[in-house]
Write a protein that holds these residues in place. Structure first.
Motif, PDB file in Angstrom:
ATOM      1  N   UNK A 120       0.808  -1.215   0.000  1.00 56.68           N
ATOM      2  CA  UNK A 120       0.000   0.000   0.000  1.00 56.68           C
ATOM      3  C   UNK A 120       0.847   1.273   0.000  1.00 56.68           C
ATOM      4  N   UNK A 121       2.166   1.124  -0.084  1.00 56.10           N
ATOM      5  CA  UNK A 121       3.055   2.281  -0.014  1.00 56.10           C
ATOM      6  C   UNK A 121       3.201   2.916  -1.389  1.00 56.10           C
ATOM      7  N   UNK A 122       2.786   4.187  -1.524  1.00 56.92           N
ATOM      8  CA  UNK A 122       2.934   4.912  -2.788  1.00 56.92           C
ATOM      9  C   UNK A 122       4.414   5.223  -3.011  1.00 56.92           C
ATOM     10  N   UNK A 123       4.948   4.867  -4.165  1.00 51.82           N
ATOM     11  CA  UNK A 123       6.382   5.042  -4.430  1.00 51.82           C
ATOM     12  C   UNK A 123       6.803   6.507  -4.369  1.00 51.82           C
ATOM     13  N   UNK A 124       5.908   7.424  -4.811  1.00 51.32           N
ATOM     14  CA  UNK A 124       6.271   8.838  -4.806  1.00 51.32           C
ATOM     15  C   UNK A 124       6.273   9.447  -3.404  1.00 51.32           C
ATOM     16  N   UNK A 125       5.759   8.712  -2.422  1.00 49.44           N
ATOM     17  CA  UNK A 125       5.707   9.235  -1.050  1.00 49.44           C
ATOM     18  C   UNK A 125       6.910   8.815  -0.212  1.00 49.44           C
ATOM     19  N   UNK A 126       7.665   7.813  -0.672  1.00 48.94           N
ATOM     20  CA  UNK A 126       8.751   7.244   0.135  1.00 48.94           C
ATOM     21  C   UNK A 126       9.766   8.296   0.561  1.00 48.94           C
ATOM     22  N   UNK A 127      10.240   9.116  -0.391  1.00 45.90           N
ATOM     23  CA  UNK A 127      11.322  10.055  -0.099  1.00 45.90           C
ATOM     24  C   UNK A 127      10.843  11.302   0.630  1.00 45.90           C
ATOM     25  N   UNK A 128       9.536  11.458   0.786  1.00 46.50           N
ATOM     26  CA  UNK A 128       9.028  12.608   1.542  1.00 46.50           C
ATOM     27  C   UNK A 128       9.264  12.427   3.042  1.00 46.50           C
ATOM     28  N   UNK A 129       9.328  11.175   3.474  1.00 45.80           N
ATOM     29  CA  UNK A 129       9.490  10.863   4.902  1.00 45.80           C
ATOM     30  C   UNK A 129      10.964  10.733   5.266  1.00 45.80           C
ATOM     31  N   UNK A 130      11.247  10.920   6.544  1.00 46.26           N
ATOM     32  CA  UNK A 130      12.610  10.689   7.043  1.00 46.26           C
ATOM     33  C   UNK A 130      12.925   9.203   7.087  1.00 46.26           C
ATOM     34  N   UNK A 131      11.891   8.404   7.378  1.00 45.10           N
ATOM     35  CA  UNK A 131      12.065   6.950   7.370  1.00 45.10           C
ATOM     36  C   UNK A 131      10.714   6.285   7.170  1.00 45.10           C
ATOM     37  N   UNK A 132      10.746   5.037   6.699  1.00 43.34           N
ATOM     38  CA  UNK A 132       9.531   4.262   6.446  1.00 43.34           C
ATOM     39  C   UNK A 132       9.617   2.953   7.218  1.00 43.34           C
ATOM     40  N   UNK A 133       8.563   2.652   7.971  1.00 39.76           N
ATOM     41  CA  UNK A 133       8.483   1.396   8.721  1.00 39.76           C
ATOM     42  C   UNK A 133       7.435   0.521   8.049  1.00 39.76           C
ATOM     43  N   UNK A 134       7.883  -0.580   7.455  1.00 43.06           N
ATOM     44  CA  UNK A 134       6.954  -1.486   6.802  1.00 43.06           C
ATOM     45  C   UNK A 134       6.463  -2.529   7.797  1.00 43.06           C
ATOM     46  N   UNK A 135       5.164  -2.794   7.770  1.00 42.15           N
ATOM     47  CA  UNK A 135       4.558  -3.835   8.596  1.00 42.15           C
ATOM     48  C   UNK A 135       3.785  -4.776   7.669  1.00 42.15           C
ATOM     49  N   UNK A 136       3.408  -5.930   8.187  1.00 43.60           N
ATOM     50  CA  UNK A 136       2.642  -6.867   7.369  1.00 43.60           C
ATOM     51  C   UNK A 136       3.423  -8.123   7.071  1.00 43.60           C
ATOM     52  N   UNK A 137       2.806  -8.992   6.311  1.00 44.45           N
ATOM     53  CA  UNK A 137       3.398 -10.309   6.033  1.00 44.45           C
ATOM     54  C   UNK A 137       4.742 -10.201   5.324  1.00 44.45           C
ATOM     55  N   UNK A 138       4.827  -9.323   4.315  1.00 47.42           N
ATOM     56  CA  UNK A 138       6.086  -9.196   3.583  1.00 47.42           C
ATOM     57  C   UNK A 138       7.199  -8.663   4.471  1.00 47.42           C
ATOM     58  N   UNK A 139       6.868  -7.714   5.346  1.00 45.52           N
ATOM     59  CA  UNK A 139       7.873  -7.160   6.257  1.00 45.52           C
ATOM     60  C   UNK A 139       8.361  -8.228   7.226  1.00 45.52           C
ATOM     61  N   UNK A 140       7.442  -9.058   7.714  1.00 48.42           N
ATOM     62  CA  UNK A 140       7.812 -10.140   8.633  1.00 48.42           C
ATOM     63  C   UNK A 140       8.755 -11.120   7.940  1.00 48.42           C
ATOM     64  N   UNK A 141       8.456 -11.456   6.673  1.00 52.48           N
ATOM     65  CA  UNK A 141       9.311 -12.385   5.929  1.00 52.48           C
ATOM     66  C   UNK A 141      10.697 -11.798   5.714  1.00 52.48           C
ATOM     67  N   UNK A 142      10.769 -10.499   5.418  1.00 55.56           N
ATOM     68  CA  UNK A 142      12.066  -9.850   5.201  1.00 55.56           C
ATOM     69  C   UNK A 142      12.908  -9.849   6.464  1.00 55.56           C
ATOM     70  N   UNK A 143      12.261  -9.547   7.620  1.00 57.99           N
ATOM     71  CA  UNK A 143      13.013  -9.554   8.881  1.00 57.99           C
ATOM     72  C   UNK A 143      13.490 -10.965   9.224  1.00 57.99           C
ATOM     73  N   UNK A 144      12.669 -11.968   8.902  1.00 52.38           N
ATOM     74  CA  UNK A 144      13.059 -13.353   9.175  1.00 52.38           C
ATOM     75  C   UNK A 144      14.280 -13.744   8.338  1.00 52.38           C
ATOM     76  N   UNK A 145      14.304 -13.291   7.075  1.00 58.06           N
ATOM     77  CA  UNK A 145      15.459 -13.584   6.215  1.00 58.06           C
ATOM     78  C   UNK A 145      16.718 -12.911   6.740  1.00 58.06           C
ATOM     79  N   UNK A 146      16.575 -11.646   7.212  1.00 61.48           N
ATOM     80  CA  UNK A 146      17.726 -10.924   7.744  1.00 61.48           C
ATOM     81  C   UNK A 146      18.274 -11.606   8.990  1.00 61.48           C
ATOM     82  N   UNK A 147      17.362 -12.066   9.861  1.00 60.33           N
ATOM     83  CA  UNK A 147      17.789 -12.758  11.076  1.00 60.33           C
ATOM     84  C   UNK A 147      18.477 -14.074  10.743  1.00 60.33           C
ATOM     85  N   UNK A 148      17.985 -14.742   9.669  1.00 61.85           N
ATOM     86  CA  UNK A 148      18.591 -16.017   9.273  1.00 61.85           C
ATOM     87  C   UNK A 148      19.999 -15.815   8.715  1.00 61.85           C
TER      88      UNK A 148
END
Length: 261
Positions: A120-148
């Motif tokens: 649901x993240x609009x690509x043109x909005x990403x750089x407007x913020x200082x940082x972006x915190x992603x939540x949801x199934x995809x974010x959980x999978x990414x954190x699991x891969x990083x931990x692995x």
């Protein structure tokens, strides 16, 4: 002061809002202002989460045009003009409509964070913020891969340290590892312990009357008794006792009754 304003018409999953609150508090500190804006239907589905996290609901006007974004933006600007002003404002939405608001608040020296599901993240909005915190199934999978992958990066460091260590120092880290494994095993066994009917009734004695009780009140008492975690699904616990507890209504239950035998 840290502020979290949620567009519940965009970030509408109770699980992802709970994940966002936990992540923001861990990274930024206590959330002083917590508000959720949206339709009556969406906010009703978040009733349990808003109760657990003490999030104030703001129902948008029932018009032909959705007013949620404007209501959130007005409150954000009002908070930014107060003294002391917020140091951090997190917007729970990936909608590009908030970009003008984000830019103005950032210009006032406020750190801006976006909380959104990746899809649901609009690509043109990403750089407007200082940082972006992603939540949801995809974010959980990414954190699991990083931990692995993390142990693999640390392995060369451990091997290098082992080569430099003398034989006389080997028994001490081995003893520490054994102790840590024992602690981990005991912690896992505690987590697997089943909550009993007697423990529930002891923590929430009002249930013994057989009268209908607000589900949120009972859940808070179980939290205080440490019978369930803050992010645990309380309805699953009561559904383990179908002969003793009655949840109403069937969809999105908010009431509970103990059916004494």
């Amino acid at each position: 002061m840290i502020v979290f304003l949620i567009d519940a018409d965009n970030l509408s999953s109770a699980a992802w809002i709970e994940e966002a609150c936990s992540s923001l508090e861990a990274a930024e500190g206590s959330l002083a202002v917590r508000r959720a804006y949206g339709s009556a239907e969406n906010l009703k589905g978040l009733a349990q989460t808003m109760l657990t996290w003490a999030i104030r609901p703001f129902v948008n006007l029932s018009l032909t045009k959705n007013t949620t974004d404007v209501a959130l933006a007005v409150d954000a600007m009002e908070l930014a003009c107060q003294l002391p002003k917020p140091t951090v404002i997190a917007i729970g939405s990936g909608d590009a409509d908030f970009v003008p608001l984000v830019v103005r608040l950032r210009e006032r020296g406020i750190r801006m964070i976006c909380v959104s599901e990746r899809t649901k993240m609009a690509s043109e909005a990403v750089h407007a913020y200082d940082s972006v915190l992603f939540v949801g199934r995809e974010a959980v999978k990414e954190r699991a891969k990083e931990e692995a992958r993390a142990p693999a990066r640390k392995t060369p460091v451990k091997r290098s340290a082992a080569k430099k260590a003398s034989d006389t120092t080997a028994p001490e880290p081995l003893a520490k590892k054994v102790t840590e494994k024992k602690k981990s095993a005991s912690a896992k066994s505690a987590e697997k312990a089943e909550v009993t009917l007697e423990q529930i009734l002891q923590a929430a004695p009002a249930l013994k009357t057989g009268q209908v009780q607000p589900l949120g009140d009972i859940v808070m008492q179980l939290h205080h008794a440490k019978l369930i975690g803050r992010n645990a699904a309380s309805t699953k616990l009561f559904k383990k006792f179908p002969g003793q507890f009655e949840l109403t209504p069937e969809k999105q239950p908010n009431q509970l009754r103990y059916k004494s035998s």
